[in-house]
Design a protein around this motif. Structure first.
Motif, PDB file in Angstrom:
ATOM      1  N   MET A  90       0.810  -1.190  -0.026  1.00  0.00           N
ATOM      2  CA  MET A  90      -0.130  -0.078   0.008  1.00  0.00           C
ATOM      3  C   MET A  90       0.806   1.343  -0.089  1.00  0.00           C
ATOM      4  N   PRO A  91       0.472   2.334  -0.647  1.00  0.00           N
ATOM      5  CA  PRO A  91       1.134   3.678  -0.566  1.00  0.00           C
ATOM      6  C   PRO A  91       1.129   4.191   0.801  1.00  0.00           C
ATOM      7  N   THR A  92       2.579   4.912   0.930  1.00  0.00           N
ATOM      8  CA  THR A  92       2.872   5.290   2.298  1.00  0.00           C
ATOM      9  C   THR A  92       2.348   6.759   2.383  1.00  0.00           C
ATOM     10  N   ARG A  93       1.780   7.299   1.487  1.00  0.00           N
ATOM     11  CA  ARG A  93       1.283   8.801   1.492  1.00  0.00           C
ATOM     12  C   ARG A  93      -0.037   8.974   1.063  1.00  0.00           C
ATOM     13  N   MET A  94      -0.779   8.099   1.210  1.00  0.00           N
ATOM     14  CA  MET A  94      -2.312   8.219   0.675  1.00  0.00           C
ATOM     15  C   MET A  94      -3.111   7.497   2.052  1.00  0.00           C
ATOM     16  N   THR A  95      -4.176   8.220   2.330  1.00  0.00           N
ATOM     17  CA  THR A  95      -5.109   7.383   3.508  1.00  0.00           C
ATOM     18  C   THR A  95      -5.526   6.372   2.692  1.00  0.00           C
ATOM     19  N   VAL A  96      -6.342   5.505   3.681  1.00  0.00           N
ATOM     20  CA  VAL A  96      -7.032   4.311   3.662  1.00  0.00           C
ATOM     21  C   VAL A  96      -8.144   4.800   2.526  1.00  0.00           C
ATOM     22  N   GLU A  97      -8.894   5.804   2.714  1.00  0.00           N
ATOM     23  CA  GLU A  97     -10.044   6.256   2.040  1.00  0.00           C
ATOM     24  C   GLU A  97      -9.331   6.578   0.210  1.00  0.00           C
ATOM     25  N   GLU A  98      -8.337   7.396   0.615  1.00  0.00           N
ATOM     26  CA  GLU A  98      -7.922   7.906  -0.742  1.00  0.00           C
ATOM     27  C   GLU A  98      -7.662   6.509  -1.562  1.00  0.00           C
ATOM     28  N   VAL A  99      -6.746   5.662  -1.002  1.00  0.00           N
ATOM     29  CA  VAL A  99      -6.373   4.447  -1.720  1.00  0.00           C
ATOM     30  C   VAL A  99      -7.701   3.882  -2.505  1.00  0.00           C
ATOM     31  N   VAL A 100      -8.568   3.437  -1.723  1.00  0.00           N
ATOM     32  CA  VAL A 100     -10.080   3.241  -2.343  1.00  0.00           C
ATOM     33  C   VAL A 100     -10.649   4.109  -3.326  1.00  0.00           C
ATOM     34  N   MET A 101     -10.630   5.144  -3.222  1.00  0.00           N
ATOM     35  CA  MET A 101     -11.118   6.221  -4.235  1.00  0.00           C
ATOM     36  C   MET A 101     -10.354   6.021  -5.437  1.00  0.00           C
ATOM     37  N   ALA A 102      -8.954   5.806  -5.394  1.00  0.00           N
ATOM     38  CA  ALA A 102      -8.108   5.822  -6.511  1.00  0.00           C
ATOM     39  C   ALA A 102      -8.467   4.650  -7.369  1.00  0.00           C
ATOM     40  N   ARG A 116     -12.807  21.663 -12.704  1.00  0.00           N
ATOM     41  CA  ARG A 116     -13.689  21.307 -11.506  1.00  0.00           C
ATOM     42  C   ARG A 116     -15.003  21.484 -11.699  1.00  0.00           C
ATOM     43  N   THR A 117     -15.736  21.166 -12.850  1.00  0.00           N
ATOM     44  CA  THR A 117     -17.111  21.248 -13.019  1.00  0.00           C
ATOM     45  C   THR A 117     -17.893  20.886 -12.198  1.00  0.00           C
ATOM     46  N   ALA A 118     -19.118  21.240 -12.099  1.00  0.00           N
ATOM     47  CA  ALA A 118     -20.194  20.576 -11.037  1.00  0.00           C
ATOM     48  C   ALA A 118     -20.458  19.051 -11.382  1.00  0.00           C
ATOM     49  N   ALA A 119     -20.229  18.502 -12.734  1.00  0.00           N
ATOM     50  CA  ALA A 119     -20.332  17.303 -12.993  1.00  0.00           C
ATOM     51  C   ALA A 119     -19.130  16.369 -12.285  1.00  0.00           C
ATOM     52  N   VAL A 120     -18.064  16.947 -12.427  1.00  0.00           N
ATOM     53  CA  VAL A 120     -16.877  16.272 -11.911  1.00  0.00           C
ATOM     54  C   VAL A 120     -16.976  16.302 -10.412  1.00  0.00           C
ATOM     55  N   LYS A 121     -17.267  17.394  -9.883  1.00  0.00           N
ATOM     56  CA  LYS A 121     -17.401  17.378  -8.302  1.00  0.00           C
ATOM     57  C   LYS A 121     -18.762  16.287  -7.916  1.00  0.00           C
ATOM     58  N   ARG A 122     -19.602  16.366  -8.560  1.00  0.00           N
ATOM     59  CA  ARG A 122     -20.814  15.363  -8.317  1.00  0.00           C
ATOM     60  C   ARG A 122     -20.237  13.949  -8.549  1.00  0.00           C
ATOM     61  N   LEU A 123     -19.609  13.668  -9.426  1.00  0.00           N
ATOM     62  CA  LEU A 123     -18.757  12.204  -9.684  1.00  0.00           C
ATOM     63  C   LEU A 123     -18.024  11.960  -8.693  1.00  0.00           C
ATOM     64  N   GLU A 124     -17.149  12.958  -8.098  1.00  0.00           N
ATOM     65  CA  GLU A 124     -16.069  12.594  -6.975  1.00  0.00           C
ATOM     66  C   GLU A 124     -16.866  12.478  -5.567  1.00  0.00           C
ATOM     67  N   GLN A 125     -17.894  13.071  -5.309  1.00  0.00           N
ATOM     68  CA  GLN A 125     -18.942  12.950  -4.195  1.00  0.00           C
ATOM     69  C   GLN A 125     -19.435  11.359  -4.178  1.00  0.00           C
ATOM     70  N   GLN A 126     -19.831  10.884  -5.316  1.00  0.00           N
ATOM     71  CA  GLN A 126     -20.272   9.692  -5.664  1.00  0.00           C
ATOM     72  C   GLN A 126     -19.281   8.608  -5.288  1.00  0.00           C
ATOM     73  N   THR A 127     -17.939   9.078  -5.887  1.00  0.00           N
ATOM     74  CA  THR A 127     -17.105   7.926  -5.634  1.00  0.00           C
ATOM     75  C   THR A 127     -16.526   7.924  -4.117  1.00  0.00           C
ATOM     76  N   ARG A 128     -16.494   9.160  -3.687  1.00  0.00           N
ATOM     77  CA  ARG A 128     -16.070   9.004  -2.206  1.00  0.00           C
ATOM     78  C   ARG A 128     -17.238   8.297  -1.120  1.00  0.00           C
ATOM     79  N   GLU A 129     -18.525   8.516  -1.499  1.00  0.00           N
ATOM     80  CA  GLU A 129     -19.638   7.834  -0.806  1.00  0.00           C
ATOM     81  C   GLU A 129     -19.595   6.345  -1.102  1.00  0.00           C
ATOM     82  N   ARG A 130     -19.129   5.708  -2.454  1.00  0.00           N
ATOM     83  CA  ARG A 130     -19.134   4.434  -2.450  1.00  0.00           C
ATOM     84  C   ARG A 130     -17.865   3.991  -1.713  1.00  0.00           C
ATOM     85  N   ALA A 131     -16.932   4.608  -1.571  1.00  0.00           N
ATOM     86  CA  ALA A 131     -15.519   4.250  -0.993  1.00  0.00           C
ATOM     87  C   ALA A 131     -16.020   4.109   0.372  1.00  0.00           C
TER      88      ALA A 131
END
Length: 263
Positions: A90-102, A116-131
Motif C-alpha cells: 500500500m502507498p505510504t502517503r495516501m490514506t485508506v479512503e484515498e486508496v479506495v477512491m483511486a 472542476r465542473t459541477a459534474a466532476v464534483k458530483r462524480l467525485e462525491q459519488q466515488t467518495r460515498e461508494r468508498a
C-alpha cells in the motif's frame, strides 16, 4: 447457469519450472469457488494467467465465452475482472479512503484534472460515498483516515477487497483473503463475501483455511502439480482420494506420509 470462466489445457512455465501442465476447469456465473492445493501447486499462477499478468505458454482462458489469453492485463480488467494479491503493498502517503477512491476508474482522466465542473464534483462525491460504504462494509471505517501503509496485514487484505469492489466487477479473484485477518473478523468477512456474491458477482477464492472454505464456497477445485485433481463439494474434500494424496503424499506401498496438511 452460463460459464463465467473457462481454462482449457493451460500450460505455464518459468524457466525450467513447469507450473501449470494442461490445467482445465470451469466456473459458472454466480458461483463461489474455492481454489485449493498444496504450496507450489500453481494457485497464484492461475490468477496471474486469468488476469493477464502472466501470458500462457499454451492453452486458452475464456471469460464469458470470449478468449482473453494473450490480452494485456488492462484489457482483461476492462472486461469487469478484479483481483486481490496475497501480499498487498500500500502507498505510504495516501490514506485508506484515498486508496479506495483511486481504485475507481470513473473519476480518472485529464478533463477531471483540469476542470472542476459541477459534474466532476458530483462524480467525485459519488466515488467518495461508494468508498466509504465499502470501508464500512469491510470494517475499515475507523481507519479510513490513517496512512494505508500503516495497516496490519489483515487490514491490508480487506483494503484490497474494497479497492477491487469499487467497480462492481463481474468476476472477483481473491488470493488468500483470510491470511492475517484477525479471528474476530472471520465471521464478518464470510458474511461480506456472501453479500458480494448475492449482488451477482462470481468469486474465485484461493485459501488454505478449510473452515472458511466450507462456510463460504459452493464448490472446490483442487490443484496438484499444475493440474486439476478434484472438482467437488467442500464436504467431500477430506475423503477424496486425490485430494488426500495431493496434500499428504503417497508411499510406494500405498501408505500416506505426512508432507503437508489440509489446513
Amino acid at each position: 447457469m452460463s460459464t463465467m470462466l473457462r481454462l482449457h489445457d493451460v500450460y505455464k512455465a518459468f524457466g525450467g519450472n513447469q507450473v501449470l501442465t494442461g490445467l482445465n476447469f470451469n466456473v459458472r456465473q454466480g458461483e463461489i469457488v474455492g481454489l485449493l492445493g498444496p504450496n507450489g501447486c500453481g494457485k497464484s499462477t492461475v490468477l496471474n494467467v486469468i488476469t493477464g499478468y502472466c501470458p500462457v505458454d499454451r492453452g486458452e482462458v475464456e471469460l464469458q465465452g470470449e478468449r482473453v489469453s494473450g490480452m494485456a492485463a488492462h484489457q482483461i480488467a476492462a472486461r469487469s475482472v478484479r483481483r486481490t494479491f496475497q501480499l498487498p503493498s500500500m502507498p505510504t502517503r495516501m490514506t485508506v479512503e484515498e486508496v479506495v477512491m483511486a481504485a475507481s476508474t470513473q473519476s480518472h482522466g485529464l478533463w477531471s484534472t483540469l476542470w472542476r465542473t459541477a459534474a466532476v464534483k458530483r462524480l467525485e462525491q459519488q466515488t467518495r460515498e461508494r468508498a466509504r460504504h465499502l470501508l464500512d462494509e469491510l470494517l475499515l471505517a475507523k481507519v479510513a483516515h490513517l496512512p494505508a501503509a500503516s495497516l496490519s496485514g489483515g487490514q491490508k487484505k480487506l483494503l484490497g477487497i474494497a479497492c477491487a469492489m469499487m467497480e462492481q466487477p463481474a468476476l472477483l479473484l481473491l488470493d488468500e483473503p483470510m491470511a492475517g485477518v484477525h479471528p474476530n473478523l472471520r465471521a464478518e468477512l464470510v458474511t461480506t463475501l456472501k453479500r458480494i456474491n448475492a449482488q451477482g458477482i462470481t468469486l474465485v477464492i484461493i485459501e488454505h483455511d478449510m473452515h472458511f472454505i466450507s462456510e463460504t464456497c459452493s464448490r472446490c477445485i483442487v490443484l496438484d502439480k499444475g493440474k486439476t485433481v478434484a472438482d467437488c463439494l467442500p464436504s467431500e474434500l477430506e475423503n477424496h482420494e486425490s485430494v488426500v494424496e495431493a496434500y499428504l503424499g503417497k508411499k510406494p506401498g500405498g501408505q500416506y506420509q505426512v508432507a503437508g496438511a489440509i489446513a
